[in-house]
Design a protein around this motif. Structure first.
Motif, mmCIF file in Angstrom:
data_model
loop_
_atom_site.group_PDB
_atom_site.id
_atom_site.type_symbol
_atom_site.label_atom_id
_atom_site.label_comp_id
_atom_site.label_asym_id
_atom_site.label_seq_id
_atom_site.Cartn_x
_atom_site.Cartn_y
_atom_site.Cartn_z
ATOM 1 N N ARG A 343 43.451 42.423 46.429
ATOM 2 C CA ARG A 343 44.680 42.631 45.636
ATOM 3 C C ARG A 343 45.505 41.348 45.547
ATOM 4 N NH1 ARG A 343 45.863 47.490 43.813
ATOM 5 N NH2 ARG A 343 44.789 49.333 44.660
ATOM 6 N N GLU A 344 45.336 40.479 46.481
ATOM 7 C CA GLU A 344 46.005 39.182 46.429
ATOM 8 C C GLU A 344 45.285 38.206 45.504
ATOM 9 O OE1 GLU A 344 45.872 35.634 49.545
ATOM 10 O OE2 GLU A 344 47.143 37.274 50.278
ATOM 11 N N LEU A 345 43.948 38.287 45.479
ATOM 12 C CA LEU A 345 43.151 37.320 44.721
ATOM 13 C C LEU A 345 42.966 37.682 43.250
ATOM 14 C CD1 LEU A 345 40.289 36.575 47.292
ATOM 15 C CD2 LEU A 345 42.126 35.017 46.600
ATOM 16 N N LEU A 346 42.749 38.945 42.957
ATOM 17 C CA LEU A 346 42.361 39.329 41.605
ATOM 18 C C LEU A 346 43.409 39.059 40.534
ATOM 19 C CD1 LEU A 346 40.336 42.566 42.418
ATOM 20 C CD2 LEU A 346 39.446 40.360 41.645
ATOM 21 N N PRO A 347 44.698 39.112 40.835
ATOM 22 C CA PRO A 347 45.664 38.729 39.787
ATOM 23 C C PRO A 347 45.469 37.309 39.281
ATOM 24 C CG PRO A 347 46.774 39.950 41.521
ATOM 25 C CD PRO A 347 45.375 39.686 42.011
ATOM 26 N N LEU A 348 44.820 36.457 40.078
ATOM 27 C CA LEU A 348 44.571 35.081 39.657
ATOM 28 C C LEU A 348 43.534 35.003 38.546
ATOM 29 C CD1 LEU A 348 44.378 33.482 43.223
ATOM 30 C CD2 LEU A 348 46.355 33.525 41.683
ATOM 31 N N THR A 349 42.863 36.115 38.255
ATOM 32 C CA THR A 349 41.805 36.119 37.239
ATOM 33 C C THR A 349 42.227 36.835 35.957
ATOM 34 O OG1 THR A 349 40.801 38.220 37.930
ATOM 35 C CG2 THR A 349 40.138 36.242 39.135
ATOM 36 N N GLN A 350 43.473 37.238 35.871
ATOM 37 C CA GLN A 350 43.947 37.928 34.663
ATOM 38 C C GLN A 350 44.376 36.884 33.634
ATOM 39 O OE1 GLN A 350 43.648 41.525 34.578
ATOM 40 N NE2 GLN A 350 42.426 40.752 36.286
ATOM 41 N N ALA A 351 43.453 36.564 32.726
ATOM 42 C CA ALA A 351 43.660 35.451 31.792
ATOM 43 C C ALA A 351 44.776 35.753 30.805
ATOM 44 C CB ALA A 351 42.363 35.165 31.029
ATOM 45 N N PRO A 352 45.654 34.758 30.534
ATOM 46 C CA PRO A 352 46.700 34.962 29.524
ATOM 47 C C PRO A 352 46.116 35.148 28.123
ATOM 48 C CG PRO A 352 46.643 32.672 30.260
ATOM 49 C CD PRO A 352 45.740 33.431 31.164
ATOM 50 N N LYS A 353 44.952 34.530 27.868
ATOM 51 C CA LYS A 353 44.259 34.702 26.591
ATOM 52 C C LYS A 353 42.865 35.256 26.889
ATOM 53 C CE LYS A 353 42.156 32.300 22.708
ATOM 54 N NZ LYS A 353 41.604 31.002 22.230
ATOM 55 N N PRO A 354 42.743 36.583 27.065
ATOM 56 C CA PRO A 354 41.430 37.128 27.411
ATOM 57 C C PRO A 354 40.427 37.000 26.270
ATOM 58 C CG PRO A 354 42.992 38.896 26.975
ATOM 59 C CD PRO A 354 43.780 37.618 26.950
ATOM 60 N N VAL A 355 39.184 36.876 26.636
ATOM 61 C CA VAL A 355 38.084 36.794 25.676
ATOM 62 C C VAL A 355 37.113 37.934 25.972
ATOM 63 C CG1 VAL A 355 38.356 34.296 25.546
ATOM 64 C CG2 VAL A 355 36.638 35.268 27.086
ATOM 65 N N TRP A 356 36.147 38.121 25.089
ATOM 66 C CA TRP A 356 35.124 39.116 25.378
ATOM 67 C C TRP A 356 34.280 38.629 26.554
ATOM 68 C CZ3 TRP A 356 32.487 41.693 20.553
ATOM 69 C CH2 TRP A 356 33.445 42.497 19.902
ATOM 70 N N VAL A 357 34.189 39.447 27.573
ATOM 71 C CA VAL A 357 33.353 39.179 28.739
ATOM 72 C C VAL A 357 32.199 40.170 28.697
ATOM 73 C CG1 VAL A 357 33.271 39.177 31.262
ATOM 74 C CG2 VAL A 357 35.320 38.339 30.087
ATOM 75 N N LEU A 358 30.974 39.659 28.614
ATOM 76 C CA LEU A 358 29.814 40.513 28.424
ATOM 77 C C LEU A 358 29.377 41.203 29.719
ATOM 78 C CD1 LEU A 358 27.786 38.187 26.041
ATOM 79 C CD2 LEU A 358 29.384 40.009 25.446
ATOM 80 N N ARG A 359 29.711 40.622 30.848
ATOM 81 C CA ARG A 359 29.464 41.150 32.201
ATOM 82 C C ARG A 359 28.011 41.141 32.645
ATOM 83 N NH1 ARG A 359 33.043 46.218 34.224
ATOM 84 N NH2 ARG A 359 32.681 47.139 32.183
ATOM 85 N N ASP A 360 27.078 41.052 31.724
ATOM 86 C CA ASP A 360 25.659 40.972 32.098
ATOM 87 C C ASP A 360 25.008 39.754 31.452
ATOM 88 O OD1 ASP A 360 25.259 43.186 33.832
ATOM 89 O OD2 ASP A 360 25.435 44.526 32.113
ATOM 90 N N TYR A 361 25.723 38.647 31.439
ATOM 91 C CA TYR A 361 25.235 37.437 30.802
ATOM 92 C C TYR A 361 24.438 36.642 31.834
ATOM 93 C CZ TYR A 361 25.469 33.458 27.527
ATOM 94 O OH TYR A 361 25.183 32.430 26.632
ATOM 95 N N HIS A 362 23.169 37.051 32.019
ATOM 96 C CA HIS A 362 22.322 36.395 33.008
ATOM 97 C C HIS A 362 20.872 36.483 32.555
ATOM 98 C CE1 HIS A 362 22.053 40.476 35.374
ATOM 99 N NE2 HIS A 362 22.071 40.649 34.086
ATOM 100 N N SER A 363 19.968 35.950 33.355
ATOM 101 C CA SER A 363 18.610 35.688 32.900
ATOM 102 C C SER A 363 17.850 36.896 32.360
ATOM 103 C CB SER A 363 17.802 35.024 34.022
ATOM 104 O OG SER A 363 17.612 35.903 35.117
ATOM 105 N N PRO A 364 18.024 38.127 32.877
ATOM 106 C CA PRO A 364 17.267 39.241 32.280
ATOM 107 C C PRO A 364 17.719 39.599 30.868
ATOM 108 C CG PRO A 364 18.049 39.790 34.504
ATOM 109 C CD PRO A 364 18.761 38.564 34.078
#
Length: 504
Positions: A343-364
């Protein structure tokens, strides 16, 4: 469930058997009943060949061996002929019940086991003469779902140019999605079979995990996201036909040059990986909508990758990985400390300009398309769980691949390449991005440790455990960031690297 089917030709009977093989999995039994010459062996052989790696796969009759097991097929299959069985003792010696735990059974002359309590049984009673065959089919369990789903697929394809196409199994991932390839002449496409996801049990605030983590509920997300990505010049599969209500779509076949397979075969990945990084840098420079129109007039909404979703994902570690490794539940104090740190760390990842995050962008889920130009050389699949969030997440997914090793020096070089591509972007703050990358990389590694433990414990997919040392090493790299010192201390105190790797 009981139905009847008529097959005017042997090839039609074989085709139906091949269709059924697309849904086969261990624990399912195919029971073939009928007189001599009714077509039992024809049906069984077509079923097994459709599971085999090549079309001319040899399927000898088990008349004398009684049981023939095939472990090299897509799903292990055991072919039995019980015609010569005369006693219960002989039947017990075959070990069919044990085989059912790991194989799909195809049984000719099944009269002696019709009284068994089989959860997933398909009884096919064949009759007829000449080339015509009638089939009386009785299904239970998963076979009922398979028959209904197959009928829906055939009806859907019948209204497209793929009516009558040859269907081949392509992939069924760790979720509720299935993929087939469609072939007619020289043309090929992919069938996506994604029925609506049933809600799981509530896990928090009366909501199921999928709702909190913002996982796609149905195929509408795929159609919306792919249409938008392909419309913007990225190589997400174009949707040719769809049935949103049934959860079916025919989409572009991007080929088989999957990044993961290329890596494992030792191919030079510098150009493909740099191109994949360039796609992410380009996506980070654009504005992305939170709502996307659908062909039926509806709207698909992309949720934010909010702290609630990130927390429920991180919680997979105490919920699944801890008990898998330690043999007991996590103590309340350790769990409370774990959540407080996040809860202390995750607010640091809330982007002011969010983009589409695919969440499964990896080799498979990435394919190399060298015949295309620029960013379009990177094929992107499995887009359904896209959310609005920080662009560092997908870069961490790419550079910290859970299934293949990416050396730290290679990852560092690709990270520098990404930073260089965004050097002129006013929205790119190198220090802020580096911190978000470390936090999200650690969150992702934490989540994956929990997922792999869950796949082993709940689903019996123990092969995923072999990836735990790799994911653990990625976690350590992320924990080296100074701002993650409290999280590093938590892991050092409770789950240090040498202990984590014992989960294999």
């Amino acid at each position: 469930m009981q139905i009847t089917r008529r097959f005017e030709t042997v090839s039609a009977l074989e085709g139906f058997a091949a269709e059924l093989s697309l849904f086969a999995r261990p624990g399912m039994a195919l029971l073939l009943k009928g007189d001599l010459g009714a077509g039992k062996s024809t049906f069984a052989r077509a079923f097994i060949r459709a599971l085999a790696p090549e079309k001319d796969f040899d399927v000898p009759s088990p008349t004398f061996t009684l049981v023939q097991a095939y472990d090299e097929t897509r799903i292990p299959v055991a072919h039995a002929d019980l015609y010569r069985i005369t006693s219960i003792q002989e039947l017990d010696e075959l070990g069919l019940e044990e085989l059912l735990n790991t194989h799909v059974l195809a049984v000719e002359w099944p009269e002696k086991i019709l009284g068994w309590a089989l959860d997933h049984r398909l009884l096919v009673e064949l009759s007829g003469s000449g080339s015509r065959r009638d089939a009386a089919i009785t299904a239970t369990g998963a076979w009922q779902q398979a028959l209904a789903r197959n009928d829906a697929i055939m009806s859907f394809l019948g209204a497209t140019r793929w009516a009558g196409a040859e269907r081949r199994f392509l992939e069924g991932d760790a979720s509720f999605r299935r993929y087939e390839t469609l072939h007619t002449g020289s043309a090929a496409a992919v069938l996506m079979d994604m029925p609506a996801r049933p809600d799981g049990p509530p896990v928090k605030d009366g909501k199921p995990y999928s709702a909190i983590a913002h996982l796609a509920e149905n195929i509408r997300a795929v159609v919306a996201v792919n249409n938008t990505l392909s419309g913007r010049g990225y190589s997400a599969p174009r949707i040719e036909a769809h049935d949103l209500a049934q959860g079916l779509a025919v989409m572009e076949d991007l080929g088989r040059k999957v990044y993961g397979r290329m890596m494992l075969s030792g191919e030079d990945m510098r150009e493909p990986m740099e191109a994949a990084v360039a796609v992410l840098a380009d996506m980070a420079s654009r504005s992305w909508p939170s709502e996307v129109p659908l062909p039926d007039g509806g709207v698909h909404r992309l949720p934010p990758y909010d702290i609630g979703a990130q927390l429920i994902e991180a919680d997979l570690l105490p919920a699944w990985f801890w008990p898998h490794l330690m043999g007991s539940g996590i103590p309340a104090a350790a769990r409370e400390d774990f959540e407080a740190i996040w809860r202390e760390l995750l607010p640091l990842t809330q982007a002011p300009k969010p983009v589409w995050v695919l969440r499964d962008y990896h080799s498979p889920n990435l394919l190399w398309l060298p015949e295309r130009q620029g960013l379009a050389r990177v094929g992107i699949i499995d887009t359904q769980d896209s959310v609005l969030g920080h662009p560092a997440y997908d870069l961490a997914s790419l550079l910290q691949d859970a299934r293949v090793d990416i050396a730290s020096e290679v990852a560092d070089g690709l990270y520098a390449h990404y930073a260089g591509l965004r050097a002129g972007d006013a929205a790119f703050d190198p220090e802020e991005f580096r911190l978000a990358f470390a936090v999200l990389g650690a969150q992702r590694a934490t989540k994956i440790l929990g997922i792999f433990a869950r796949l082993s414990k709940r689903d019996g997919k123990h092969g995923y455990l072999r990836h735990i040392p790799r994911v653990s090493r990625y976690l350590e790299r992320n924990l080296a960031h100074p701002r993650l010192s409290r999280l590093r201390s938590w892991f050092d105190r409770h789950l240090p690297p040498d202990l984590r790797e014992q989960a294999r």
